[in-house]
Design an enzyme around this catalytic site. Structure first.
Site, PDB file in Angstrom:
ATOM      1  N   LYS A 105     -13.446 -20.597  -0.214  1.00 58.44           N
ATOM      2  CA  LYS A 105     -13.918 -19.443   0.579  1.00 58.44           C
ATOM      3  C   LYS A 105     -13.845 -19.747   2.067  1.00 58.44           C
ATOM      4  O   LYS A 105     -13.821 -20.928   2.482  1.00 58.44           O
ATOM      5  CB  LYS A 105     -15.357 -19.058   0.220  1.00 58.44           C
ATOM      6  CG  LYS A 105     -16.416 -20.166   0.341  1.00 58.44           C
ATOM      7  CD  LYS A 105     -17.057 -20.364   1.686  1.00 58.44           C
ATOM      8  CE  LYS A 105     -18.098 -21.477   1.675  1.00 58.44           C
ATOM      9  NZ  LYS A 105     -18.448 -22.043   2.956  1.00 58.44           N
ATOM     10  N   ASP A 157     -24.335 -21.705  -2.457  1.00 59.30           N
ATOM     11  CA  ASP A 157     -23.229 -20.735  -2.502  1.00 59.30           C
ATOM     12  C   ASP A 157     -22.515 -20.676  -3.849  1.00 59.30           C
ATOM     13  O   ASP A 157     -21.485 -20.016  -3.982  1.00 59.30           O
ATOM     14  CB  ASP A 157     -22.264 -20.896  -1.306  1.00 59.30           C
ATOM     15  CG  ASP A 157     -21.751 -22.299  -1.136  1.00 59.30           C
ATOM     16  OD1 ASP A 157     -21.980 -23.104  -2.038  1.00 59.30           O
ATOM     17  OD2 ASP A 157     -21.112 -22.577  -0.100  1.00 59.30           O
TER      18      ASP A 157
HETATM   19  O1  C5P Z   1     -27.584 -25.549  -1.433  1.00 54.53           O
HETATM   20  P1  C5P Z   1     -26.728 -26.702  -1.113  1.00 54.53           P
HETATM   21  O2  C5P Z   1     -26.895 -27.845  -2.097  1.00 54.53           O
HETATM   22  O3  C5P Z   1     -25.293 -26.365  -0.935  1.00 54.53           O
HETATM   23  O4  C5P Z   1     -27.220 -27.247   0.270  1.00 54.53           O
HETATM   24  C1  C5P Z   1     -26.914 -28.537   0.743  1.00 54.53           C
HETATM   25  C2  C5P Z   1     -27.808 -28.833   1.908  1.00 54.53           C
HETATM   26  O5  C5P Z   1     -27.452 -28.000   3.024  1.00 54.53           O
HETATM   27  C3  C5P Z   1     -29.273 -28.550   1.686  1.00 54.53           C
HETATM   28  O6  C5P Z   1     -29.905 -29.666   1.103  1.00 54.53           O
HETATM   29  C4  C5P Z   1     -29.774 -28.289   3.079  1.00 54.53           C
HETATM   30  O7  C5P Z   1     -29.945 -29.490   3.776  1.00 54.53           O
HETATM   31  C5  C5P Z   1     -28.604 -27.563   3.714  1.00 54.53           C
HETATM   32  N1  C5P Z   1     -28.714 -26.088   3.615  1.00 54.53           N
HETATM   33  C6  C5P Z   1     -29.665 -25.455   4.401  1.00 54.53           C
HETATM   34  N2  C5P Z   1     -29.777 -24.083   4.325  1.00 54.53           N
HETATM   35  C7  C5P Z   1     -28.982 -23.362   3.527  1.00 54.53           C
HETATM   36  C8  C5P Z   1     -28.011 -24.004   2.731  1.00 54.53           C
HETATM   37  C9  C5P Z   1     -27.914 -25.384   2.798  1.00 54.53           C
HETATM   38  O8  C5P Z   1     -30.397 -26.096   5.157  1.00 54.53           O
HETATM   39  N3  C5P Z   1     -29.106 -22.040   3.491  1.00 54.53           N
END
Ligand code: C5P
Length: 286
Positions: free
Chosen positions: A17, A142
């Protein structure tokens, strides 16, 4: 998605994406950040093949990586599916990796989403896409987007989705993927440290442009990215920016020939980057 009746091998693509515009609206109590972003599927993809097995879960990655099995998002998605569906049969997966990690293109999340979709088909469980998206949200913000893909507005952590009509269907994007791996938590941490609270503001879906609020933080945390920021400033269109938390950049064209010419121009610069010409796609059903 194809199932070979003889070998019982299920093969599907996991598409990347682009974030075409991303606003960070603040740090939440749960440690995540409140976002408003537009995401579009592009036809750059990994390929995954699944097969049921009587032995343990195996993930065979080409080219080989040294990520421990338990940390792989495909492995986590398999275990999640088994736990939710109460199916304990294992699967083997072969992953042909094209989307680099730490590129802001959602490669790992797309692989995890494709895994949930594939297992739903392989075990004939008929869970709805909404259910798979809800499960996936627990693994990564995502992942819900990648269950259906297309073009969507995402809010919350990135998991609250609204599908939109794509204005980019006939566009060709030049995607520049520097050989820099950005850590998403690190880029958000840099945003926490340096973002100016006065500059935080949301826009309506209709007003979303290609501004990415993580761009300055990514460039601060990974200074080598600044050269790419400068490079795309002089790109010949206004539809351009950084995707996600970096390290990739895109430049969008309505004319494919112009996109290819720009790709050739960039390739002549001998950058330490992969430069792809891709199409924005609205369906991932093959
Ligand atoms: O949700 P995901 O595992 O992809 O997120 C990885 C890291 O990115 C989270 O642990 C956080 O530190 C950061 N993140 C965030 N806010 C979001 C998405 C991700 O702070 N909306």
């Amino acid at each position: 998605m194809t199932l070979d009746e003889m070998t019982k091998l299920l093969t599907l693509n996991a598409y990347a994406k682009l974030n075409i515009g991303l606003r960070v609206l603040g740090l939440r109590k749960d440690g995540f950040h409140e976002l408003h972003t537009h995401m579009h599927t592009i036809d750059l993809c990994d390929e995954l093949t699944f097969q049921k097995t009587k032995s343990s879960v195996e993930i065979d990655i080409v080219p080989v990586t040294d990520i421990p099995l338990e940390k792989n998002l495909i492995y986590k998605a398999i275990r999640l599916f088994q736990q939710k569906s109460k199916i304990d049969q294992n699967v083997q997966c072969k992953l042909t990796k094209v989307i680099p990690m730490g590129a802001g293109l959602g490669g790992g999340s797309s692989d995890a989403a494709a895994t949930l979709v594939a297992l739903n088909q392989l075990f004939d469980t008929n869970y709805s896409n909404n259910t798979l998206a809800e499960w996936g949200a627990g693994l990564g913000s995502d992942i819900p987007f990648f269950i259906e893909g297309g073009f969507a507005c995402a809010k919350g952590r990135g998991e609250i989705l609204r599908t939109l009509d794509s204005p980019y269907q006939d566009h060709t994007f030049v995607v520049i993927i520097p050989s820099i791996e950005c850590s998403t938590p690190e880029v958000f941490k840099a945003w926490d440290e340096f973002a100016d609270s006065m500059s935080i503001h949301d826009v309506s879906c209709e007003q979303m442009d290609s501004q990415n609020d993580l761009q300055a933080s990514a460039c601060r945390r990974y200074p080598k990215l600044k050269a790419y920021e400068k490079l795309i400033q002089s790109a010949p269109t206004n539809l351009k920016g950084m995707s996600g938390s970096g390290s990739s950049w895109y430049v969008g064209f309505t004319n494919e020939r112009e996109a290819k010419a720009y790709q050739t121009q960039l390739q002549s610069l001998q950058l330490e980057a992969h430069i792809h010409c891709v199409k924005a796609i609205t369906t991932t059903k093959e």
